[in-house]
Design a protein around this motif. Structure first.
Motif, PDB file in Angstrom:
ATOM      1  N   GLY A 116       0.802  -1.237   0.000  1.00  0.00           N
ATOM      2  CA  GLY A 116       0.000   0.000   0.000  1.00  0.00           C
ATOM      3  C   GLY A 116       0.824   1.272   0.000  1.00  0.00           C
ATOM      4  N   LEU A 117       1.984   1.249  -0.699  1.00  0.00           N
ATOM      5  CA  LEU A 117       2.877   2.408  -0.694  1.00  0.00           C
ATOM      6  C   LEU A 117       2.241   3.611  -1.406  1.00  0.00           C
ATOM      7  N   THR A 118       2.178   4.716  -0.676  1.00  0.00           N
ATOM      8  CA  THR A 118       1.664   5.958  -1.250  1.00  0.00           C
ATOM      9  C   THR A 118       2.694   7.047  -1.003  1.00  0.00           C
ATOM     10  N   ALA A 122       2.088  11.040  -6.090  1.00  0.00           N
ATOM     11  CA  ALA A 122       2.809  10.513  -7.258  1.00  0.00           C
ATOM     12  C   ALA A 122       2.493   9.045  -7.475  1.00  0.00           C
ATOM     13  N   VAL A 123       2.505   8.260  -6.396  1.00  0.00           N
ATOM     14  CA  VAL A 123       2.108   6.860  -6.509  1.00  0.00           C
ATOM     15  C   VAL A 123       1.157   6.545  -5.363  1.00  0.00           C
ATOM     16  N   GLY A 158       5.788   9.335 -16.219  1.00  0.00           N
ATOM     17  CA  GLY A 158       4.766   9.803 -15.298  1.00  0.00           C
ATOM     18  C   GLY A 158       4.040   8.679 -14.585  1.00  0.00           C
ATOM     19  N   ALA A 159       4.473   7.430 -14.819  1.00  0.00           N
ATOM     20  CA  ALA A 159       3.788   6.305 -14.176  1.00  0.00           C
ATOM     21  C   ALA A 159       4.212   6.153 -12.722  1.00  0.00           C
ATOM     22  N   GLY A 160       5.336   6.753 -12.340  1.00  0.00           N
ATOM     23  CA  GLY A 160       5.781   6.676 -10.953  1.00  0.00           C
ATOM     24  C   GLY A 160       6.817   5.597 -10.703  1.00  0.00           C
ATOM     25  N   ARG A 217       7.282  12.504   0.515  1.00  0.00           N
ATOM     26  CA  ARG A 217       7.278  11.664   1.710  1.00  0.00           C
ATOM     27  C   ARG A 217       6.388  10.459   1.476  1.00  0.00           C
ATOM     28  N   ILE A 218       6.649   9.395   2.248  1.00  0.00           N
ATOM     29  CA  ILE A 218       5.788   8.223   2.191  1.00  0.00           C
ATOM     30  C   ILE A 218       4.559   8.538   3.033  1.00  0.00           C
TER      31      ILE A 218
END
Lengths: 598, 309
Positions: free
Chosen positions: A11-13, A25-26, A46-48, A65-66
């Motif tokens: 679940g990385l954002t 970004a993601v 741009g896909a991250g 930042r995460i």
């Protein structure tokens, strides 16, 4: 989480703080990498992809930042580490290979010292042991005579060798995970293949996990075990490479695969690819929302532009009736030498210079496309420059439409060929004047060649041509930087067409573009050729692209013409050894359809 | 992704962020404000100054060397005192500012016109043209500005009829200062032209057969304006300073006309006899003006030079 899972991302954002507010970004990335395997991250710009790599390395810029999610390396959570802990971890357990081997090594320090410094930073051993280890590593990464070459400076290595040194540098602390961000994008195909083979061998021998970030589907197919397809910062699809790319479940993956040019068969055009405008509208740039507004110039239409171009062709056809069947462009024993000097008294200061082209003989039949392929430094761009008059040939002759084409130095500014031959450049960012509106950019050739002088007439023509290259007329009022790379390349094509050319020279026109945009531009070029009988000289380093677009293929190597053959014959049975070598080294998707990865 | 696309993107950011960066830089805002005030004061000098320093009839020698109004011997009519001829110092500074700014703007414009033209030509044509222009520039740099000014002044005195020199003083100063400042413009314009010339949009224009003059004015010049603007600002400060220096040395503005330089020159004569205000206030005005223009130039340089960001 299985036993051999090395890296687990859940679940990385990642968000960035900009002055326009928070930008994600993601979002919600799940990823797991097993030891001894290569995990591909693929997606268009741009896909991250790189953001994910940077987040895993703890190398996000200060504004990023995460925001959510976890990154776990062999049981150790990474997302909450402080700087000091990161400093110990980075380089020792996680390493990175960057895209450009020119800039990832310090040019002023011998490679041995760079290696020894890194080894001693992370391991408590003395200088001599570190040096022995460095030599062993260089040997392992395929540097011959490592014991002597360790004292060389980076500039003494070729691009491929330098990337081997970078890999040795990444390996020198025995990392468990390596993140390779476009490691072969800056390299020629043959070298790319060697580096990928090296990477695969090291992964198998040392049981390290690799995240391979690339935009090149061929590279992914040939190297990675599992793949994650990304788009706009989200995971589209993930799984074993064979399954995901061989029989995609998601529409986006299918469209992406449809856009990848293949070497096996020549298709009439790319089908089932993404629509350009919708893809751009989905981007983060809010200004582009206005691209589709209802601005129209009265009387302007794609048909008008089309009729206008056809009229030019008919006129030209009537005037040059006889030559239509023959060659439009003939290059005869052309040589170009750079930097040669005759020298003064007794030959003082005489220099031989560099031969960029050596006795090249080619011809291009009217209405067909000649694909010129070669690695960097093969002289393919020099050929385009010689034809357009930007460089003077040192010997040989050029003929255009049966008349001698004078070299640039003596070609008059009003010579007819300056209109009839038009050039499309590689970089659509640099080929359009950023201070001009699209209307001014496009009006320039119209006025210059005297096609129209009346203000409203020029405007109608320009708007019609935009429509013909599938751009909205409202683009007239905008500046180049407000468009995506693909849209800009369309503007560049429109500018070339507004000269009413007979020969288009395209110098790597799609190399700077994403694969789906590349497919759109190639479709556009082919449609234009079909409709208006344009002849084209298409320069590319990518054999698969040439396979799709060219009728005849010319291969250049170090300024020499190696092979000149029709498309089908070349790709079925190339004669020259170098051609066959190039063909075998180009990453192909054949593995997917055949069921086994090459 | 591609290194070639980056600078263009950066440039685009610069164009859009100029206002943003300006509004977030208090130093830039303050200096812009001060510079604007100085320009306004110079433009409105005839309206806002209580006396006209050029009007001999309005000057009374009895008022000479009066200290500022807040001191015991001060006179309420002269807020910061008078000079040795009884001129109101406040009015003289306003008129001096006018002259200093005028000479500064004129000479920098002259230098920019000369330098940019030569730089564009040198950068575009290369070869012996380039070598010639750049060697002249090297020679020019070897001559101190003062020497150039003295040379121009001397020649002007020699060839112009007696008496006309004072009237043509403005032209002489402009040429003298402009000649010592054009090299910066020429070098920058040349270097930027060399870079732009290799870019594909310029190559496209060359292939089309467009006239070099047209390419230079339509495509190249607008794209190299950024760094030239920086030099323009910084050199404006240098030019004002040079004018003050020349006038101070007596080769610039005649002493009966108030410029910041002549006022300071008059003031130094009285510095040790206790009349400090004559030198202090013109000098303060000069320093404030120079600092604010310099800070503005520095701000622009930071914005336009990606290496400093």
């Amino acid at each position: 989480m299985t036993a051999d899972t090395l890296l687990e991302v859940r679940g990385l954002t990642v968000s960035f703080t900009t002055r326009f507010g928070e930008f994600t970004a993601v979002e919600g990335i799940d990823l797991s990498v097993a030891a001894g395997s290569i995990h591909g991250l693929v997606g268009e710009s741009g896909a991250g992809k790189s953001t994910i790599g940077a987040a895993i390395m703890g190398l996000l810029p200060t504004s990023g930042r995460i925001a959510a999610g976890s990154v776990t390396l062999a049981g150790l959570p990474l997302q909450d580490l402080d700087d000091a802990a990161w400093h110990r971890l980075r380089g020792s357990r996680v390493s990175m290979i960057f895209q450009d081997p020119q800039t990832s090594l310090n040019p002023l320090i011998r490679i041995g010292d760079q290696l020894v410094e890194t080894i001693r930073q992370h391991a408590d051993i003395d200088e001599d042991d570190a040096r022995r280890r460095a030599i062993a590593l260089l040997d392992e990464t395929g540097i011959h005579d490592a014991a002597t070459r360790i004292d060389d400076y980076p500039h003494q290595f070729s691009g491929g060798m330098r990337q081997r040194v970078v890999i040795a540098l990444a390996l020198c602390t025995d990392p468990e995970l390596i993140i390779a961000d476009e490691p072969t994008t800056a390299l020629d195909v043959a070298v790319q293949q060697q580096i990928l083979d090296l990477l695969k061998r090291l992964v198998a021998e040392r049981q390290i996990g690799v995240i391979l970030i690339t935009h090149d589907i061929g590279v992914i197919v040939e190297t990675s075990d599992r793949v994650t397809v990304l788009r706009h910062g989200r995971v589209v699809e993930s799984g074993p490479t064979q399954r995901v790319l061989g029989s995609p479940a998601a529409d986006y993956t299918r469209a992406l695969m449809a856009a990848v040019p293949r070497m096996e068969t020549r298709l009439p055009r790319f089908r089932g690819i993404l629509d350009d405008v919708s893809a751009d509208l989905a981007g983060p740039d809010v200004r582009q929302a206005s691209v589709a507004d209802g601005f129209r110039v009265t009387g302007a239409s794609a048909e008008l532009a089309s009729d206008w171009l056809l009229r030019a062709r008919d006129d030209a056809g009537a005037a040059h009736d006889v030559t239509r069947d023959g060659a439009l462009l003939e290059i005869d024993e052309l040589s170009v030498t750079f930097g040669a000097r005759g020298g003064g008294w007794f030959g003082i200061g005489r220099r031989d210079g560099v031969q960029a082209l050596r006795n090249v003989t080619l011809s291009l039949a009217a209405g067909t496309t000649l694909g010129v392929v070669g690695e960097s430094g093969s002289g393919k761009s020099t050929l385009a420059k010689a034809i357009t008059g930007l460089v003077d040939p040192s010997s040989g002759a050029m003929r255009f439409d049966a008349a001698t084409l004078p070299p640039g130095g003596t070609r008059r500014r009003d010579h007819a060929s300056r209109r009839r031959i038009q050039l499309i450049f590689q970089d659509p960012y640099a080929s359009l004047d950023s201070r001009f509106t699209v209307e001014r950019i496009l009006a320039e050739p119209v006025r210059h060649y005297g096609h129209a002088t009346n203000r409203s007439e020029v405007r109608r023509l320009v708007a019609s041509m935009l429509e013909l290259v599938e751009m909205p007329q409202s683009a007239l009022r905008k500046y180049p930087h407000q468009f995506s790379g693909g849209q800009r390349q369309r503007v560049a094509v429109a500018r070339a067409l507004l000269a009413r050319p007979e020969l288009l020279i395209a110098d790597e026109p799609t190399s700077a573009l994403d694969v789906s945009v590349q497919a759109q531009i190639l479709n556009l070029l082919r449609d234009l050729q079909d409709s208006f009988g344009l002849s084209m000289l298409f320069i590319s380093h990518d054999l698969a692209v040439v396979r799709q677009i060219a009728d005849t293929v010319a291969v250049l190597k170090d300024g020499d013409l190696v092979e000149f053959a029709p498309n089908e014959r070349f790709f079925a049975a190339a004669e020259a050894p170098y051609s066959r070598y190039l063909l075998s080294e180009t990453p192909s998707l054949a593995g997917l359809d055949g069921g086994t990865v090459h | 992704m591609l290194s070639g696309t980056w600078s263009r993107w950066q440039r685009f950011r610069v164009d859009n962020e100029l206002a943003h960066l300006f509004l977030h830089s208090p130093v830039a805002i303050v200096s812009a404000l001060v510079a604007t005030l100085a320009v306004l004061a110079a433009l409105l000098a005839p309206v806002i100054s209580p006396f006209d320093p050029y009007d001999i009839g309005g000057i009374d020698l009895l008022d000479s060397l009066l200290p500022p109004a807040w001191t015991p011997e001060g006179d309420a009519r002269f807020p910061i005192g008078t000079d040795d001829q009884g001129r109101d110092l406040y009015s003289a500074i306003l008129y001096g500012l006018r002259l200093s700014l005028l000479v500064g703007v004129l000479s920098v414009s002259f230098a920019a016109l000369l330098g940019v033209t030569l730089g564009l030509i040198a950068g575009w044509f290369g070869g012996w043209v380039d070598a010639l222009v750049m060697r002249i520039a090297d020679v020019q740099l070897a001559l101190p500005a003062i020497l150039t000014a003295l040379l121009v002044d001397g020649i002007a005195r020699g060839i112009l009829p007696d008496g006309s020199h004072d009237r043509l003083m403005l032209v002489v100063l402009t040429v003298a200062i402009g000649l010592s400042l054009w090299v910066d413009f020429a070098r920058t314009a040349r270097a930027s032209t060399l870079v732009e010339k290799r870019k594909e949009y310029v190559q496209a224009a060359i292939i089309m057969g467009m006239h070099p003059l047209k390419i230079l004015t339509r495509h190249v010049l607008p794209n190299i304006l950024g760094p030239l603007l920086v030099i323009l600002t910084i050199d404006l400060a240098v030019a004002i300073l040079l004018e003050a220096t020349l006038s101070f040395l007596g080769v610039g503005v005649p002493p009966n006309q108030p410029s910041l330089g002549t006022l300071i020159e008059i003031g130094t004569g009285y510095l040790f006899s206790g009349e400090w205000w004559i030198v202090l206030f013109p000098a303060l005005a000069l320093v404030t003006l120079i600092v604010s223009v310099n800070v503005l130039g520095d701000f622009l340089r930071d914005v336009f030079d990606p290496r400093l960001r």
